[in-house]
Design a protein around this motif. Structure first.
Motif, PDB file in Angstrom:
ATOM      1  N   THR A   1      -0.340   5.151 -12.676  1.00 18.28           N
ATOM      2  CA  THR A   1      -0.619   3.962 -11.872  1.00 18.28           C
ATOM      3  C   THR A   1       0.380   2.872 -12.216  1.00 18.28           C
ATOM      4  O   THR A   1       0.540   2.502 -13.384  1.00 18.28           O
TER       5      THR A   1
ATOM      6  N   VAL B   1       0.125   6.201  -8.164  1.00 14.44           N
ATOM      7  CA  VAL B   1      -0.627   5.212  -7.389  1.00 14.44           C
ATOM      8  C   VAL B   1      -0.019   3.842  -7.658  1.00 14.44           C
ATOM      9  O   VAL B   1       0.206   3.472  -8.812  1.00 14.44           O
TER      10      VAL B   1
ATOM     11  N   ARG C   1      -0.554  -0.240  -6.991  1.00 12.63           N
ATOM     12  CA  ARG C   1      -1.600  -1.197  -6.642  1.00 12.63           C
ATOM     13  C   ARG C   1      -1.235  -2.589  -7.143  1.00 12.63           C
ATOM     14  O   ARG C   1      -0.313  -2.758  -7.941  1.00 12.63           O
TER      15      ARG C   1
ATOM     16  N   ARG D   1      -2.390   1.825  -3.031  1.00  8.88           N
ATOM     17  CA  ARG D   1      -3.809   1.437  -3.039  1.00  8.88           C
ATOM     18  C   ARG D   1      -3.846  -0.049  -2.683  1.00  8.88           C
ATOM     19  O   ARG D   1      -3.511  -0.908  -3.476  1.00  8.88           O
TER      20      ARG D   1
ATOM     21  N   SER E   1      -5.405  -3.608  -1.349  1.00  6.51           N
ATOM     22  CA  SER E   1      -6.559  -4.489  -1.221  1.00  6.51           C
ATOM     23  C   SER E   1      -6.045  -5.900  -1.013  1.00  6.51           C
ATOM     24  O   SER E   1      -5.173  -6.359  -1.745  1.00  6.51           O
TER      25      SER E   1
ATOM     26  N   LEU F   1     -12.712   2.240  -2.485  1.00  8.57           N
ATOM     27  CA  LEU F   1     -11.263   2.463  -2.490  1.00  8.57           C
ATOM     28  C   LEU F   1     -10.790   3.229  -3.724  1.00  8.57           C
ATOM     29  O   LEU F   1     -10.035   4.207  -3.612  1.00  8.57           O
ATOM     30  N   ASP F   2     -11.207   2.817  -4.904  1.00  5.38           N
ATOM     31  CA  ASP F   2     -10.731   3.471  -6.127  1.00  5.38           C
ATOM     32  C   ASP F   2     -11.123   4.944  -6.174  1.00  5.38           C
ATOM     33  O   ASP F   2     -10.312   5.800  -6.557  1.00  5.38           O
TER      34      ASP F   2
ATOM     35  N   VAL G   1      -8.973   7.049  -3.740  1.00  7.13           N
ATOM     36  CA  VAL G   1      -7.634   7.310  -4.280  1.00  7.13           C
ATOM     37  C   VAL G   1      -7.703   8.345  -5.400  1.00  7.13           C
ATOM     38  O   VAL G   1      -6.873   9.260  -5.475  1.00  7.13           O
TER      39      VAL G   1
END
Length: 267
Positions: A20, A57, A59, A109, A111, A194-195, A198
């Motif tokens: 991540t 990922v 984010r 990801r 938001s 969402l988490d 993913v």
């Protein structure tokens, strides 16, 4: 076990087979400054060096923003300075390219705000999962500059030429539902889901042939025949940093007003 290494204000963590990359500047809605853009390529290289990782990922820290664009202070610093302008453009290009060329599957990801440079990062990913709270925009024309050929092409590939022109020409914001209908994002869901969505997607990837995934990514790129930006076109983008429009765009942004551009036509 999770390991973390800082890269300016971009953080990399690896947990199991998922890495991540977190854009970590929540006090500025995760707007990326020059050092953050430059931090991305070496962190992506670390991911590629981790043989067990199947997914990257990307984010933003917190839920208010994925990334609200590039840091306006960097644009201001590059005004009337072609060398600084080219360094700035090159840093963004290198960051995006490192993500687009990553051999792992990349998932944005998203938001909250996904604007400008933040959207460029998201579009460089293979897939985009967004919460219902997400907001998207391509604002360069409201500042007096333009996206690169690579970012513009990615937008066209995702939403089509008509929608791309609309979004780029007007710099208007769209919500997650509209972004999904355009094809800009792959999935939209409530923030609370969402988490896990993913994470579940990353788990699915562990059952696939990683050789075949990498080969498929190469085939997709070749099928799309993606050209590089010409030196002449890149120079025009550098020149825009010495134009009156960018100065007015930055001033209008800071004063929260609509810009008043008076530039001549591009010849």
């Amino acid at each position: 076990m999770s390991t973390e290494r800082p890269g300016g204000q971009v953080q990399l963590s690896v947990d199991g087979r998922t890495a991540t990359l977190t854009i970590d500047r929540p006090d500025a809605r995760n707007a990326l400054n020059l050092s953050m853009w430059r931090a991305i390529p070496p962190l992506v290289a670390e991911v590629e060096a981790a043989s067990d990782v199947v997914a990257l990922v990307i984010r933003g820290a917190g839920d208010e923003a994925f990334a609200a664009g590039a840091d306006i202070a960097d644009l201001h610093a590059a005004l009337d300075d072609p060398t600084a302008a080219r360094e700035y453009i090159d840093a963004i290009s290198s960051a995006e390219s490192s993500i687009a060329r990553c051999r792992r599957v990349t998932v944005a990801r998203i938001s909250g705000y996904c604007i400008g440079g933040g959207l460029e990062i998201a579009m460089a990913c293979d897939l985009r999962f967004a919460s219902e709270t997400s907001v998207f925009a391509t604002p360069p024309t409201s500042l007096g500059v333009a996206y690169s050929v690579n970012s513009t092409r990615r937008l066209i590939e995702l939403v089509g030429i008509g929608a791309a022109r609309d979004l780029l020409f007007t710099a208007r914001r769209i919500d997650a539902t509209t972004a999904h209908s355009y094809g800009l994002v792959n999935r939209v869901m409530p923030e609370a889901e969402l988490d896990e969505a993913v994470a579940e997607y990353s788990r699915q990837l562990t059952h696939q042939s990683q050789y075949a995934i990498r080969l498929t990514k190469l085939i997709i790129d070749q099928s799309l025949d993606r050209p590089d930006e010409t030196a002449a076109l890149e120079q025009l983008r550098v020149d825009s940093f010495s134009g009156a429009d960018l100065r007015e765009g930055i001033a209008a942004f800071g004063e929260r007003r609509r810009p008043s551009f008076h530039s001549s036509w591009l010849s």
